[in-house]
Design a protein around this motif. Structure first.
Motif, PDB file in Angstrom:
ATOM      1  N   SER A 169       3.814   5.049   8.744  1.00  0.00           N
ATOM      2  CA  SER A 169       3.690   3.923   7.827  1.00  0.00           C
ATOM      3  C   SER A 169       2.227   3.505   7.722  1.00  0.00           C
ATOM      4  O   SER A 169       1.596   3.217   8.733  1.00  0.00           O
ATOM      5  CB  SER A 169       4.492   2.729   8.340  1.00  0.00           C
ATOM      6  N   GLU A 191       1.432  -3.440  -5.714  1.00  0.00           N
ATOM      7  CA  GLU A 191       2.185  -2.203  -5.627  1.00  0.00           C
ATOM      8  C   GLU A 191       1.903  -1.293  -6.829  1.00  0.00           C
ATOM      9  O   GLU A 191       1.749  -0.088  -6.681  1.00  0.00           O
ATOM     10  CB  GLU A 191       3.691  -2.496  -5.539  1.00  0.00           C
ATOM     11  N   VAL A 195      -1.454   0.439  -6.358  1.00  0.00           N
ATOM     12  CA  VAL A 195      -1.359   1.496  -5.341  1.00  0.00           C
ATOM     13  C   VAL A 195      -0.616   2.696  -5.914  1.00  0.00           C
ATOM     14  O   VAL A 195      -1.037   3.845  -5.786  1.00  0.00           O
ATOM     15  CB  VAL A 195      -0.640   0.966  -4.073  1.00  0.00           C
ATOM     16  N   GLU A 196       0.483   2.393  -6.622  1.00  0.00           N
ATOM     17  CA  GLU A 196       1.271   3.477  -7.164  1.00  0.00           C
ATOM     18  C   GLU A 196       0.513   4.259  -8.232  1.00  0.00           C
ATOM     19  O   GLU A 196       0.574   5.484  -8.274  1.00  0.00           O
ATOM     20  CB  GLU A 196       2.580   2.939  -7.723  1.00  0.00           C
ATOM     21  N   PRO A 229       5.934   4.169  -1.750  1.00  0.00           N
ATOM     22  CA  PRO A 229       5.433   2.807  -1.525  1.00  0.00           C
ATOM     23  C   PRO A 229       6.569   1.793  -1.467  1.00  0.00           C
ATOM     24  O   PRO A 229       7.541   1.893  -2.210  1.00  0.00           O
ATOM     25  CB  PRO A 229       4.590   2.555  -2.777  1.00  0.00           C
ATOM     26  N   TYR A 230       6.462   0.828  -0.574  1.00  0.00           N
ATOM     27  CA  TYR A 230       7.420  -0.270  -0.489  1.00  0.00           C
ATOM     28  C   TYR A 230       6.640  -1.572  -0.522  1.00  0.00           C
ATOM     29  O   TYR A 230       5.732  -1.761   0.289  1.00  0.00           O
ATOM     30  CB  TYR A 230       8.227  -0.205   0.815  1.00  0.00           C
ATOM     31  N   ALA A 231       6.977  -2.423  -1.481  1.00  0.00           N
ATOM     32  CA  ALA A 231       6.259  -3.694  -1.580  1.00  0.00           C
ATOM     33  C   ALA A 231       7.007  -4.751  -0.803  1.00  0.00           C
ATOM     34  O   ALA A 231       8.221  -4.819  -0.843  1.00  0.00           O
ATOM     35  CB  ALA A 231       6.163  -4.112  -3.040  1.00  0.00           C
ATOM     36  N   VAL A 279       1.711  -3.794   0.799  1.00  0.00           N
ATOM     37  CA  VAL A 279       2.350  -2.549   0.396  1.00  0.00           C
ATOM     38  C   VAL A 279       2.421  -1.660   1.627  1.00  0.00           C
ATOM     39  O   VAL A 279       1.433  -1.487   2.339  1.00  0.00           O
ATOM     40  CB  VAL A 279       1.574  -1.829  -0.725  1.00  0.00           C
ATOM     41  N   LEU A 286       3.084   2.115   2.706  1.00  0.00           N
ATOM     42  CA  LEU A 286       3.223   3.475   2.188  1.00  0.00           C
ATOM     43  C   LEU A 286       3.867   4.311   3.268  1.00  0.00           C
ATOM     44  O   LEU A 286       3.322   4.432   4.363  1.00  0.00           O
ATOM     45  CB  LEU A 286       1.851   4.065   1.891  1.00  0.00           C
ATOM     46  N   VAL A 313      -5.465   8.522   1.741  1.00  0.00           N
ATOM     47  CA  VAL A 313      -5.073   7.143   1.420  1.00  0.00           C
ATOM     48  C   VAL A 313      -6.106   6.158   1.965  1.00  0.00           C
ATOM     49  O   VAL A 313      -6.516   5.206   1.295  1.00  0.00           O
ATOM     50  CB  VAL A 313      -3.661   6.829   1.983  1.00  0.00           C
TER      51      VAL A 313
END
Lengths: 417, 417
Positions: B182, B190, B193-194, B211-213, B218, B220, B243
């Protein structure tokens, strides 16, 4: 009316976002007496949506759908519902005007895709979207007694559309009044509460009584269906009185929301101020009090004294007490509560000191031992709590339960003031 | 393997609680390559549960159920699944021992109801519950190629049971070694980032990047499937480096858990102490720091100065500053941070002051305006944040985001020390 909530979206299905829409719609429907029978989530896939819709309408007469109303190729909800209802799509001027208004207020360019959003099934009632471009719609099939409500997926668009446009529409169709009250209980387990009320819960169909457990509390929801709000309230009154008799002081309020909301309301009513001195809860008690809007009228100061020298220097706990009895002791809790009350010039001081774990426990003072203190003119006491359940990762649970006991003690002090 | 998630509970159906379990399980299943086909919610009603289960198994070979494992009469999940699979219920010693262990650690009395919880369908694999009394279970029907996984409803009980016991079980069935890392990002949206990673996410199948907001952050998740853990790690290393290059200082850690965990770790490494002075966050910053076990080594003192007189009297903010510029000002934030650093004799002082709403905003100082300050030997600054998104009920969101900015500033100061 029997309803199903059907949420469309691959991002929901795969867990990329949490489905708050279903809970929002279910609660709003319950409030107007519409029974939700079932909830489902399907991905952006026309065939599976179609299959689910057929199952839904075989059991329910109202299906509320969210998602899949956007302008892109995988947004298929409208077309799928239209097909099932045997309706063509047609250009809807009212929906188009609404979309135009959105673009007037923004600097974005309208695209051909957005024009597609103004096509609705023949006979649909358009729902204006105040926070986005996708119009919603209501489609009725009177012969088959089925109604579909289509709403956009983003909660900011869906929620106002539902409460301002769909709820009034459904209310007119149903004519029933369902009223609920929440009885808040602290300090008793769910199984105990339920065992006391078991017979009543089994027998009574109106009003109904349902318990919900959440970390150290039990919420009892009483619901009655009647011709008017007044009649529903009359039906529920003896039930609420019965519960209060049974559980006495453990009932801390009705329709009050939370311990912290009950405390802030009581302090406001009496014109009192509270202050907090926290060790093991690390600020959680003051965080919970200040969650309540308007807390600034009743709360000036919280001290998180995580080290002994801060307990001594800021709160005035005696060096001898800390040396002889330790930070986790009845006497330290009492001095912390009195100390912060004096420092903040407050009416009520409340304190916590204990061992939240996972380390730091001994045989004599195990993880979960917490002293919670309160100091005020009419009521000063220290409560010894043993909050460990032997769970893994229970540090946050112990802290939360300790903060609840502190809020409860402060509430008792405010009531006795 | 095709899976369905089936959540049982009237409180979910009626929207009293939001269904976070479905999202959690869906995401965990996706991470080990199991496709979720459908999600459903039914109330505590044996007949409807039975009907839904039959539909589910007609389309899927794995159904993961949550809820209805409690000790009370309306908890019917186990019995319903057993009936569908044609199994009797029998007393399970392993499950009973687990329940006994829960009660050994608490002062609560075990009831006959709890003994009922030790009855499982014949042939079930019991799942230990580290955080509650209800055991979970896995039941396989090899002839019909169907598997049911039954989990308790409370997320605190369900989540560790799923990730520690169910995931390894399913992994063995699906034969994959999947390793994840993670990457924690703060301060970027988000969608940004995406958009930066879009091409990589589209193209790369192994490792994958998702990705999870969550509230201002965020996460990743990089996941690789390989023959061994070492090989998987080798495959992910260049992705993680890429990243970090792309997002620079906004990446605050890898596999670090949270901003507060990163801060406590950095303070421990450097042998430093931090202190907090909070206004609008009301104790949330100190609450988050002390969430981390071992925080007492690096944190002695937090002051929640909710009233001006406490800012003056306890923290030493100047009366003139408060009169001329107000409590919500850059200068007040700076003096609060310096003041608590001095009071606590700490290396780093951090502060928040702002307007969390819903009331108290003006044209000049609107709801969501928050000043976050830090004071330390090498790094002292004040950040002006505008945290309102114009949502309803955003008080807690504003407070949470403000506390995250404060933790981030303290982390930067600790790194520069």
């Amino acid at each position: 009316m029997r309803a199903e909530i059907l949420c469309v979206g691959t991002e929901l299905l795969l867990g990329d976002i949490v489905n708050t829409n279903a809970a929002y719609i279910a609660k709003e429907l319950a409030a107007i007496g519409v029974n939700v029978y079932h909830q489902a989530v399907v991905g952006d896939n026309a065939q599976r949506l179609r299959e689910q819709l057929e199952r839904s309408f075989s059991q329910c007469d109202l299906v509320v759908l969210t998602g899949g109303l956007g302008p892109t190729y995988d947004d298929l909800t409208k077309e799928t519902v239209a097909e099932l209802f045997g309706r063509e799509m047609e250009f809807n001027q009212e929906a188009y005007d609404g979309i135009l208004r959105r673009f007037l207020h923004s600097d974005r360019q309208m695209t051909e895709n957005n024009r597609k959003q103004a096509y609705l099934p023949v006979g649909a009632v358009p729902l204006q979207n105040q926070n986005g471009t996708a119009p919603g719609l209501i489609l009725e099939d009177e012969r088959e007694h089925r109604t579909a409500v289509l709403l956009p997926g983003p909660p900011r668009e869906m929620e106002p559309m539902f409460s301002n446009q769909v709820v009034p529409y459904l209310k007119e169709k149903t004519h029933s009044t369902l009223v609920s009250h929440s009885i808040h209980i602290f300090g008793l387990g769910e199984s105990y509460v339920e065992s006391c009320l078991h017979d009543f819960m089994e027998e009574s169909r109106n009003p109904t009584l349902a318990p919900y457990a959440k970390e150290g509390e039990v919420l009892l929801r009483v619901t009655a269906s009647a011709g008017s709000r007044e009649e529903a309230d009359r039906m529920m009154e003896p039930v609420i009185e019965r519960v209060k008799e049974l559980f006495g002081d453990n009932v801390y309020g009705v329709d009050i929301g939370s311990l912290q909301a009950a405390l802030v309301a009581e302090l406001q009513k009496k014109g009192l101020k509270a202050a907090t001195a926290e060790s093991c809860t690390g600020g959680l008690v003051s965080k919970r009090i200040t969650e309540v809007a308007g807390a600034s009228q009743v709360f000036d100061c919280g001290i998180c004294s995580y080290a002994n020298q801060i307990k001594e220097r800021v709160l005035g706990v005696s060096h001898e007490t800390l040396e002889a009895l330790g930070a986790v002791s009845r006497e330290t809790a009492a001095q912390m509560a009195a100390g912060v009350r004096k420092l903040a010039q407050a009416d009520i001081g409340v304190s916590t000191t204990g061992i939240a774990g996972p380390d730091g426990g001994t045989d004599e003072k195990p993880v979960g031992l917490v002293y919670v203190g309160v100091d005020s003119e009419n009521y000063s006491t220290v409560l010894e709590c043993r909050l460990s359940r032997g769970y893994r990762d229970e540090r946050e649970l112990i802290r939360y339960l300790a903060s609840s006991h502190a809020l409860r003690l402060a509430l008792t002090a405010a009531r006795k003031a």
